[in-house]
Scaffold this active site. Structure first.
Site, PDB file in Angstrom:
ATOM      1  CB  SER A 128      -0.897   0.007   1.253  1.00 17.65           C
ATOM      2  OG  SER A 128      -1.495   1.271   1.448  1.00 17.65           O
ATOM      3  CE1 TYR A 153      -4.220  -2.030   4.836  1.00 17.35           C
ATOM      4  CE2 TYR A 153      -3.511   0.181   4.238  1.00 17.35           C
ATOM      5  CZ  TYR A 153      -3.914  -1.088   3.867  1.00 17.35           C
ATOM      6  OH  TYR A 153      -4.018  -1.416   2.546  1.00 17.35           O
TER       7      TYR A 153
END
Length: 328
Positions: A128, A153
């Site tokens: 990501s 995350y």
């Protein structure tokens, strides 16, 4: 016909990727746990489309199920694996941290172990843009230091990259990590800004605009993301780096950041309605800008995403109106 395991097959990117692989003649083994992080009926609707192909096999399975993943690898002989299953969302990680450990860390080690004991030609996995964290240098390059994540995350995604590198070095597993930048488009995730804004505007409700709309995001259209995944999937990395591991990382982003307020203006034009904006400060875990350097992607696989925000948002709005039967 190649058999490719796609985890997160009922998810946004996994669904579109599975469609593309099936369309070119591959056999797809799809895995998903269908968790209720967002509307399960949307995931099931995606699956119904995929199940129309006789070359699609679905397993309702959680990545953290160690025995289940072991049995899946033993049962299915897969040439390649694309790991897209993960607990997504920056803000959700602030209140549900253990979910990210179970899915993104425990789940990923189960995939790596599967690839170790049942060798594959290539493991491609989703990372990501969040890994760039507090990075202030733009555009973000895969050569930049990413040691300052600002959300759990992001930390799990950085951990995935390190785990994959170690397994590539130790067990010669060709592995490619893909840092996705704000993916959007038809069949998108209901927790993402474009989906949330569209629903609120059509319902006549105000939208929450964080950082007073001054954030910039490298919005990347889903078809471009899938093209990037497929091209990298077909090109396992060669040995390089200090360890000579067959491992690499690419950014997949539009290479053209757009201010959030401009995206809202484009959406308003597509919907023919003006949004009532609730301006709010920056939220914990968010970053002001994302901007992908995709030179390596273009050099190695000859592709760079380029769908304009105006085109992509219109396609999303057209899908949304059709899927939810909302009149123009």
């Amino acid at each position: 016909m190649a058999t490719i395991l796609v985890t997160g097959a009922a998810g946004f990117i996994g669904f579109h990727l599975s469609q593309a692989l099936l369309a070119r003649g591959d056999r797809v083994v799809g895995l998903d746990n269908l968790n209720p992080y967002y509307d399960v009926s949307l995931k099931q609707a995606r699956l119904e489309h995929l199940k129309t192909s006789q070359n699609f096999e679905f397993y309702h399975l959680d990545l953290s199920d160690r025995l289940g993943i072991h049995d899946l690898f033993a049962r299915e002989t897969c040439q390649s694996v694309v790991n897209l299953a993960a607990q997504a969302g920056v803000r959700y990680s602030l209140t549900n941290p253990h979910t990210y450990i179970d899915s993104n860390l425990t789940g990923f080690i189960n995939i790596l172990e599967g690839c170790r004991h049942h060798p594959v030609e290539h493991l491609v996995f989703a990372s990501s843009s969040s890994v760039y964290g507090a990075n202030r240098k733009v555009p973000f390059s895969t050569r930049d230091n990413v040691d300052h994540p600002v959300s759990l995350y992001a930390a799990t995604k950085k951990a995935n990259e390190l785990m994959a590198h170690s397994y590539s070095h130790l067990y010669d597993i060709p592995s490619t990590g893909l840092r996705f930048f704000t993916v959007y488009g038809p069949w998108g995730r209901p927790d993402m800004a474009l989906f949330l804004f569209t629903k609120a505007i059509l319902d006549g409700r105000p939208i929450d605009v964080f950082n007073h709309g001054r954030m910039q995001r490298d919005f990347t259209y889903i078809d471009d993301v899938v093209e990037g995944v497929v091209r990298t999937l077909d090109r396992p990395p060669q040995p390089k780096g200090l360890t000579q591991a067959r491992y690499c990382i690419y950014n997949i982003g539009n290479n053209q950041p757009v201010e959030l307020l401009h995206m809202i203006e484009v959406l308003e034009a597509c919907l023919g309605k003006t949004a009532e904006k609730n301006m709010l400060p920056m939220q914990p875990g968010d970053v002001p800008t994302t901007y992908a350097d995709v030179d390596d992607l273009f050099q190695d696989v000859g592709f760079r995403p380029d769908t304009p925000i105006e085109v992509g948002v219109q396609r999303f709005v057209d899908w949304y109106r059709d899927y939810y039967q909302v009149r123009a």
